[in-house]
Design an enzyme around this catalytic site. Sequence first.
Site, PDB file in Angstrom:
ATOM      1  N   ALA A 118       0.840  -1.199   0.000  1.00  0.00           N
ATOM      2  CA  ALA A 118       0.000   0.000   0.000  1.00  0.00           C
ATOM      3  C   ALA A 118       0.874   1.248   0.000  1.00  0.00           C
ATOM      4  CB  ALA A 118      -0.917  -0.010   1.215  1.00  0.00           C
ATOM      5  N   ARG A 120       0.929   3.810   1.701  1.00  0.00           N
ATOM      6  CA  ARG A 120       1.329   4.315   3.014  1.00  0.00           C
ATOM      7  C   ARG A 120       2.567   3.609   3.555  1.00  0.00           C
ATOM      8  NH1 ARG A 120      -3.282   1.310   3.594  1.00  0.00           N
ATOM      9  NH2 ARG A 120      -3.209  -0.493   4.989  1.00  0.00           N
ATOM     10  N   TYR A 121       2.922   2.458   2.929  1.00  0.00           N
ATOM     11  CA  TYR A 121       4.071   1.703   3.401  1.00  0.00           C
ATOM     12  C   TYR A 121       5.319   1.898   2.541  1.00  0.00           C
ATOM     13  CZ  TYR A 121       0.508  -0.849   6.039  1.00  0.00           C
ATOM     14  OH  TYR A 121      -0.521  -1.183   6.876  1.00  0.00           O
ATOM     15  N   THR A 122       5.168   2.450   1.374  1.00  0.00           N
ATOM     16  CA  THR A 122       6.304   2.525   0.450  1.00  0.00           C
ATOM     17  C   THR A 122       6.841   3.947   0.334  1.00  0.00           C
ATOM     18  OG1 THR A 122       4.820   2.827  -1.441  1.00  0.00           O
ATOM     19  CG2 THR A 122       5.454   0.577  -0.895  1.00  0.00           C
TER      20      THR A 122
END
Length: 797
Positions: A118, A120-122
């Site tokens: 997602a 928001r994680y990368t």
Amino acid sequence: MPSKNEQIILKNASDAYVSDMVRYSIETNRRRAFPDYRDGLKLVQRRTLYAMAFLLPCSRKLVKTAQVVGRVMGELHPHGDSSIAEVIKNLTNWFDEYIPLIYSESNMGSMQGDRAAAPRYTEVMLSDFSKEAIFSEMKETPNIVNWTATFTGDGVEPECLPVKVPLLLINGSSGIGTGKSTSIPAHNINEVIDATINLIDNPDEPVVLIPDQCMPCEIIEANWKRICNSGNGTFKVRGIVDIEIADKGKSDEHYMLVVRSIPDGVKLDDGKDTGVHYQINNLISEGKLPQVTRLLEYSHKNDMNYQIHLKKGADPNYVRDYLYKATSLQKTQTVNFEVLNGIEPMARMSYKSYLQAFIEQRRVTKYRYYCLKLQEARTQLHEKEICIMLIKSGKVTELTKKIQKSKLKNDSELIDWLIKLFKITDLQAKFILNYPMKKLAPIYLKQYEEEAKKYKEIDDMCMSKILDQNLIFQEIKDELIYFKQKYGFPRKSRVISQSEILDIPKGTFNIVITENSYIKKLPANENIGSYRGDKPVLAIRAENTSDLILMTAQGRGFRYPIHKIPITEKNSMGIDIRILIKGISSDVVSMFDAEVLTKMANLRKKHYAVLITKNNYIKKLDINDILISTQSGIIMTKLNQGDLVKDVIVASNSSDVVIYSKKKALRCKMSGIPNYKRNTLGVYAMKTNDEIDGISAINPDATDIVVITDNGRINKFDISGLSVADRYTSGNRVIKLGKTDSIASIFSTSDSDRLRIVTKNTVLDIPVKDINRTSSISPGIKMIPLKGDVIVKCVLE
């Protein structure tokens, strides 16, 4: 109730739909699906890269993908976060983008088809290539490009980006609009740069480039010149599939196929029916790949390792070729050079017209760059010159007092005074008026003179570039050489010729026809046995790329491609040949490999096909008459009513043949058999009232004659015991027959041969060396147990 100023327009819903769809289609084609030829980017790609370069600190550090998506969607591209996130993913991955424009250390998906984490994680940032090839000039001089208002009207965005390399040909692009599409494959950066430089030096030279792939693949030769000249065409790409030995040295050692790469746009397992893994599983479940035992995945980072394990003895070449034909491991890719100029669609471009447009775009961009640099340098020089003049004139004190004594809020009086006093321009006057007086001390004179010299040099350099476009072209070439040296690499994919591949999978198979007229195609390693009492009566080993030539009892010849015969599992009846090949309505008496026959037809020593009938007619046919057989069948001989073709063999015209009935055998020369056309009846074979049972050729290396009888007796005697006679003579006795016995087959043999006896109930192999040699008047030896059984076919191997 509608207000007084509101006007209601009545419109048919269908007409409104068509009208709205037309507007939507135009908008989609102009702003979403197609790249701009000037920078090779689609609108969403350009906006994303611009935001990362100018609105976010992505040039120097990693930034959350979600932050990039939010900024782009909020200020530049209000069309949904998923499209922006997908663009970021694709521009990041080496297996999606030939030269990635974005860098990330996060999970952005895998080459097998796994999705990215997602947003928001990368985290992402601009790649070094992007910073140098796209934004270096723009960072220095933003006005090098045209700007337009954003969708909110609160800001501006570039119409295009000043790329320094032909990015559209290097990274390619694809998109589907309404009623049209674009598909531009990736090409090797070194080759594109070389072609561009060559075109600058030689404008009349043709441009021929061959596409490349993100992974090393095999590209099948196509008409590249036509594709490049038209900007349109297709070519085939296939992934690398290696053949290796699995469990080497163990008892269950077998072959496996290892998929090392896949074409652009293909995934190993994307969770859909387009993934290679799904396609192979589907072929296995449908029984089309019985050779496959298991599928294993050992890919890691940039190393693809997808293993397809095969049954022991399976032909790996055939399975590989079949996978190329039946799955996305081989893919047809399209070239359709449809692009935009801003938001205006252009006519389809050729490779040369695109590179010419790129060169012109770079020339204009460079001209604009040096004009802006010249303007900046002259402004700075103008300012330094007044500083130098004031310091040298010694009137700085007078200037300071005049400014201090001024009681005017308006600077116009002071500006006029400065212009008259120092004979300077109004721009210089305004500059001095706002310049710190302490910076006009004599100690700064040397610094100002050095700066003025530097700006004068820049002025001269810019003017030389502006006045001489050859210098600009040289700079463009130097930049291209720089990018080739720093970012270039050899092409990844190998181009193979059409002669190196076939659309038909290669492989060797045993082709079997049974007593009940079923046909089987078995892997070469599997034994040819009976199934449910149906015995094989004809069998050959042939390549999958060849054709079968089948001769029927009704005197018709059929030609059928072997690759069209379904692969048969060992414990299967096969397929009824009368269903597979329409037109076959009688037993198949002979079967040949068309590839072998073709080679025989071209031998210097003349070979013929010899056809013999039950009612004693014989003739020779040219092998080419056999080879012209068709899938629907053609007549090979004229037959009297009630007559049937008994056998067809191929032999050299210098050899002998043995014609045999139930009681006698005649050995005669091939040269004594007349050569007739297909529509003739032939001549008598033997002088006999018995029906003819068969014919066989005398092998030049044969030492013995072997006779097999219907009662299971075998007689072997020296080949000299059957002398040569003229055609249409009575023949000789070759075995002492019992009252109820008759000849089943006759062969010329040597001790290295083997007899295969097919009966109703079994298959018996007898080495010729195990048969005792007797004489032509011997009753032979009972070697075939036939209690309650009968002989179906005898074959010499």
